[in-house]
Enzyme design. Structure first.
Site, PDB file in Angstrom:
ATOM      1  N   SER A 271      76.920  42.627 104.553  1.00  0.00           N
ATOM      2  CA  SER A 271      76.129  43.854 104.716  1.00  0.00           C
ATOM      3  C   SER A 271      76.661  45.011 103.884  1.00  0.00           C
ATOM      4  O   SER A 271      75.894  45.859 103.415  1.00  0.00           O
ATOM      5  CB  SER A 271      76.136  44.293 106.183  1.00  0.00           C
ATOM      6  OG  SER A 271      75.638  43.284 107.014  1.00  0.00           O
TER       7      SER A 271
ATOM      8  N   LEU B 134      77.722  45.051 101.025  1.00  0.00           N
ATOM      9  CA  LEU B 134      77.359  44.952  99.608  1.00  0.00           C
ATOM     10  C   LEU B 134      75.948  45.459  99.331  1.00  0.00           C
ATOM     11  O   LEU B 134      75.563  45.643  98.179  1.00  0.00           O
ATOM     12  CB  LEU B 134      77.451  43.500  99.144  1.00  0.00           C
ATOM     13  CG  LEU B 134      78.821  42.824  99.213  1.00  0.00           C
ATOM     14  CD1 LEU B 134      78.723  41.374  98.785  1.00  0.00           C
ATOM     15  CD2 LEU B 134      79.811  43.544  98.343  1.00  0.00           C
TER      16      LEU B 134
ATOM     17  N   GLY C  50      69.119  50.376  99.489  1.00  0.00           N
ATOM     18  CA  GLY C  50      68.501  51.234 100.483  1.00  0.00           C
ATOM     19  C   GLY C  50      67.729  50.480 101.543  1.00  0.00           C
ATOM     20  O   GLY C  50      67.784  49.256 101.623  1.00  0.00           O
TER      21      GLY C  50
ATOM     22  N   ARG D 299      60.937  41.297  92.555  1.00  0.00           N
ATOM     23  CA  ARG D 299      62.060  40.589  91.939  1.00  0.00           C
ATOM     24  C   ARG D 299      61.667  39.218  91.409  1.00  0.00           C
ATOM     25  O   ARG D 299      62.171  38.783  90.372  1.00  0.00           O
ATOM     26  CB  ARG D 299      63.183  40.448  92.961  1.00  0.00           C
ATOM     27  CG  ARG D 299      63.825  41.776  93.267  1.00  0.00           C
ATOM     28  CD  ARG D 299      64.778  41.699  94.438  1.00  0.00           C
ATOM     29  NE  ARG D 299      65.353  43.013  94.697  1.00  0.00           N
ATOM     30  CZ  ARG D 299      66.151  43.282  95.717  1.00  0.00           C
ATOM     31  NH1 ARG D 299      66.453  42.335  96.592  1.00  0.00           N
ATOM     32  NH2 ARG D 299      66.627  44.494  95.878  1.00  0.00           N
TER      33      ARG D 299
ATOM     34  N   GLU E 280      69.706  37.855 107.837  1.00  0.00           N
ATOM     35  CA  GLU E 280      69.311  36.989 106.721  1.00  0.00           C
ATOM     36  C   GLU E 280      69.206  35.526 107.128  1.00  0.00           C
ATOM     37  O   GLU E 280      68.441  34.769 106.516  1.00  0.00           O
ATOM     38  CB  GLU E 280      70.295  37.140 105.556  1.00  0.00           C
ATOM     39  CG  GLU E 280      69.813  36.408 104.304  1.00  0.00           C
ATOM     40  CD  GLU E 280      70.689  36.642 103.078  1.00  0.00           C
ATOM     41  OE1 GLU E 280      71.545  37.544 103.112  1.00  0.00           O
ATOM     42  OE2 GLU E 280      70.505  35.914 102.084  1.00  0.00           O
TER      43      GLU E 280
ATOM     44  N   SER F  41      65.563  44.125 103.320  1.00  0.00           N
ATOM     45  CA  SER F  41      66.555  43.275 104.007  1.00  0.00           C
ATOM     46  C   SER F  41      67.357  44.077 105.018  1.00  0.00           C
ATOM     47  O   SER F  41      67.587  43.625 106.146  1.00  0.00           O
ATOM     48  CB  SER F  41      67.482  42.580 103.016  1.00  0.00           C
ATOM     49  OG  SER F  41      68.252  43.520 102.319  1.00  0.00           O
ATOM     50  N   LEU F  42      67.802  45.288 104.638  1.00  0.00           N
ATOM     51  CA  LEU F  42      68.521  46.113 105.616  1.00  0.00           C
ATOM     52  C   LEU F  42      67.596  46.454 106.781  1.00  0.00           C
ATOM     53  O   LEU F  42      67.997  46.464 107.942  1.00  0.00           O
ATOM     54  CB  LEU F  42      69.046  47.400 104.963  1.00  0.00           C
ATOM     55  CG  LEU F  42      70.268  47.242 104.047  1.00  0.00           C
ATOM     56  CD1 LEU F  42      70.622  48.583 103.400  1.00  0.00           C
ATOM     57  CD2 LEU F  42      71.468  46.713 104.818  1.00  0.00           C
TER      58      LEU F  42
END
Lengths: 216, 543
Positions: free
Chosen positions: B40, B42, B46, B281, B362, B377-378
């Site tokens: 986390s 890393l 945002g 991405r 994840e 993801s956060l």
């Protein structure tokens, strides 16, 4: 290059030095050297802690050529001397080889109630300094370098001073209690050697935090 | 419920523990190392949330972007929940003291990220994940002081305690004592992160390996969408890993190009227009791959002052690890494994097909479909921890007081037998070959041929798994995890083989088109030694 690693089989075991020869690229980190020693299907690997490999987690804190540093953040070609000497952090109990138990960091922070509780930002404090402190890795390098930090003592060290500033700026709680804890577990024991700032891998300006806390 | 066991102490595990503890549920948080070592920290870029609508943005648009960016297979219900609660997630993190970056008026700053129609990525300098971890750790510490959270370090997950389709706890390996312990609980939450160990150099943590998912698969837990592996377009190669150059670099204006006849070709802008560099991405990585060229990212034109203000970590890592001054030079970048959209299959409450066994963060698969948007993801890590905690709090206590000593002994004996195996095929050798194999089979583009080749190697190792020798000088976890990793590897290959189309991050060179028949999720299970896959509609599966 000769590599000397201080090893220990298990907690409480007698430590011993083991020598290796590293013949790879010198433009690499110490983490890469340890990996290289371990990678040849070595039946006796050197244990070490790592997670991010880019100086963002603090896992690989150790003593390299006498200086507390992160292995992934220390480059072989920038070290002085012809040999690489690696030891575990000396102020924490060794679990195995270069892996140490840094649980005391969390224990001390818990003991001194180092938390925000109800949040309220006091605008007279510096958001930039809080941001820098929020990056603290809890790696223990500042405690290793600090001449006043002794294992088991009442002095909780520079990372506690930083966190004290952080919670003081962001907590609606009892600020007098925060200051009391700061005085008891830091201010009375700090001789301002400032070794902490020199070894901090994320360059936290601890002196600024101390100066502001001392003025309260 | 009165007791929950949480495996993993990154952002999702911490959030779940805090949310359970704040409801009076005792939480045991198990991890080998403290939260500061979790992947986390890393997460640089945002966290997405619609905090303002005066610019035309809306929750609906966040939902739409997330579904579209994910190749239109994620469940509408799940994504709606995620995006609707996003503002409240950010406010909650703010209320815990997270140091978010702010504008002149004191409002949380937001910036554009790939695949988003509006700038809705809130950030904390360039260390958003780390600042969130700092705030969560402090809150967890407060609750530890009240006796509501207990933290256990030097402990690794071994297996789940499952009886009659219900999870009753987990077997935990204590590295200090070298023993297995059955820890019972009313519910178990897996928050163990992604599957980095299945590949070689990734952008993530070496601690995230995928073992938990692999082991649970062996115990009857269903996994999902393992073929969807996100290659982040901009990583810079170093000797030990490929380090992430945050999407923020392109969010601030960074441009991708390759060189041809001495001239720069801004291929993303040529193909997709002025917002080309900020396409999702999967699109950027695929387009980079298709050029067959060395790709560079230029931010130097932003000027030194802006770079050092907005992108200091990118500047530092390029300078430190490659000697590149990004205020003057371009960054050589390459797509690198970064995130796993697939993982443990969960319903809307984040419960698996085993009752009272949850998965969050994840390691769970539900929101991102075939490709995840940056900043989601956060958000999903925090949101999933909250959702699981709410579900746990509303469930009745379920621990039945079973005696697990027989199971502990049989697994302890099994480990003892494995420790005595000698031979040339060592765990570290198999781990290295497995990573090379999966990396080759499941590159940015894969085919029946590459997958079959990988399957041959994995099948070989699975056939001789009991002959693989442990390294006694390693932590025991590094040895016993190999069975779980091999089974996970096989499941990943089976999922990739079964999806005979190209969608999102899954690009089949032999099936280049998107096929509506596959507008579903892949579920993989292992029963009686047989791997099975089925396609399901997300909204039906998630409940």
């Amino acid at each position: 290059m000769r590599v000397k690693i201080k090893r220990q089989q298990y907690p409480g075991a007698e430590p011993f030095w083991q020598e290796y020869t590293y013949e790879g690229d010198m433009n690499v980190s110490v983490a890469a050297v340890i990996d290289s020693i371990n990678s040849k299907d070595n039946p006796d690997v050197v244990s070490w802690e790592c997670s991010c490999l880019q100086a963002m987690c603090g896992g690989c804190a150790m003593v390299i050529n006498g200086v507390p540093r992160l292995a992934c953040d220390t480059f072989v070609n920038k070290l002085k001397g012809s040999e690489l000497v690696i030891e575990p952090l000396r102020k924490f109990p060794v679990i195995k080889d270069l892996v140490v138990d840094r649980g005391i960091i969390q224990e001390n922070l818990k003991k001194a109630s180092t938390y925000i509780g109800e949040y309220e930002h006091d605008d007279k404090y510096s958001q930039e300094l809080e941001y820098q402190i929020g990056r603290c890795l809890k790696c223990g390098l500042c405690l290793e370098a600090c001449p006043n930090y002794v294992k088991g003592d009442n002095f909780f060290g520079p990372l506690f001073a930083d966190d004290s500033y952080f919670i003081n700026a962001r907590s609606k709680g009892d600020k007098k209690a925060i200051k009391r804890n700061y005085d008891k577990h830091f201010a009375k024991g700090c001789s301002k050697a400032l070794a902490c700032e020199k070894v901090c891998p994320v360059n936290i300006p601890t002196l600024s935090a101390i100066a502001r806390m001392n003025r309260l | 419920m009165t007791k929950v066991l949480i495996i993993g102490s990154g952002i999702s595990g911490l959030t779940c523990a805090i949310e359970c503890a704040s409801r009076g549920i005792n939480s045991v948080l198990v991890s080998p190392f403290p939260s500061e070592r979790a992947q986390s920290v890393l997460a640089a870029g945002g966290i997405n949330a619609v905090l303002r609508q005066d610019n035309g943005d809306s929750i609906e648009k966040h939902i739409e972007d997330t579904l579209k960016g994910g190749g239109n297979i994620a469940g509408v219900k799940a994504v709606t929940g995620l995006c609707t609660e996003a503002p409240s997630v950010v406010r909650w993190l703010e209320s815990l003291g997270t140091v978010f970056s702010r504008d002149e008026e004191g409002k949380i700053r937001q910036r554009p990220f790939g695949g988003q129609t509006y700038p809705r990525t809130c950030f904390a300098g360039t260390s958003t994940g780390k600042q969130i971890v700092t705030a969560l750790v402090m809150e967890a510490r407060r609750l530890e002081g009240q006796g509501l959270i207990e933290r256990r370090f030097w402990s690794d997950f071994h297996s789940a305690l499952i009886k009659d389709g219900k999870c009753c706890g987990a077997l935990i390996f204590n590295e200090a004592s070298g023993t297995l312990e059955a820890v019972t609980a009313d519910a178990v939450v897996i928050a163990a992160g992604g599957q980095n160990m299945m590949f070689g150099k990734t952008t993530g943590s070496t601690q995230c390996d995928g073992y938990t998912a692999g082991r649970l698969l062996m115990q009857g837990v269903k996994l999902k969408n393992l073929e969807f592996i996100q290659y982040h377009p901009t990583a810079i190669e170093t000797d030990r890993k490929n380090m992430l150059v945050s999407e923020a670099a392109r969010g601030e204006g960074g441009r991708l190009y390759y060189e041809e006849d001495g001239k720069r070709v801004y291929f993303m802008e040529d193909k997709f227009g002025e917002k080309g560099n900020l396409m999702p991405r999967d699109v950027v990585s695929r387009t980079m791959y298709e050029t067959g060229r060395d790709i560079f990212l230029d931010v130097s034109f932003l000027g030194r002052e802006k770079i050092l203000d907005r992108l200091p970590e990118v500047y530092d890592l390029c300078m430190k690890y490659r000697g590149i001054d990004i205020t003057r030079e371009s960054i050589p970048v390459k797509p690198t494994v970064h995130f796993f959209m697939g993982g443990i299959a969960v319903d809307l409450n984040h419960m698996t097909n085993i009752r009272d066994l949850y998965a969050v963060g994840e390691c769970a698969s539900i929101y991102h479909g075939a490709n995840r948007l940056g900043g989601n993801s956060l958000l999903a890590a925090v949101y999933s921890g909250r959702v699981a905690a709410r579900s746990i709090a509303s469930s009745a206590p379920g621990s039945d007081g079973s005696d697990w000593s027989g199971f502990v002994k049989s697994e302890q004996d099994r480990l003892a037998v494995r420790r005595e195996v000698t031979g040339d095929t060592t765990v570290s050798y198999v781990k290295t070959v497995l990573a090379d194999t999966i990396g080759s089979a499941l590159g940015i583009a894969r085919s029946a041929e590459s997958i079959a080749k990988g399957m041959e190697t994995v099948d070989h190792f699975l056939a001789i798994k009991d002959e693989i020798s442990f390294n006694k000088s390693e932590l025991e976890y590094f040895n016993y995890r190999i069975d779980g990793l091999l089974n996970l590897g096989k499941a990943m290959l089976i999922c990739a083989d079964s999806r005979r189309e190209s969608r999102g991050s899954h690009i089949r060179s032999d099936y280049p088109e998107t096929d509506d028949a596959f507008r579903k999720a892949t579920i993989v299970s292992l029963e009686d030694g047989e791997f099975r896959t089925e396609l399901v509609v997300e909204d039906d599966y998630a409940g």
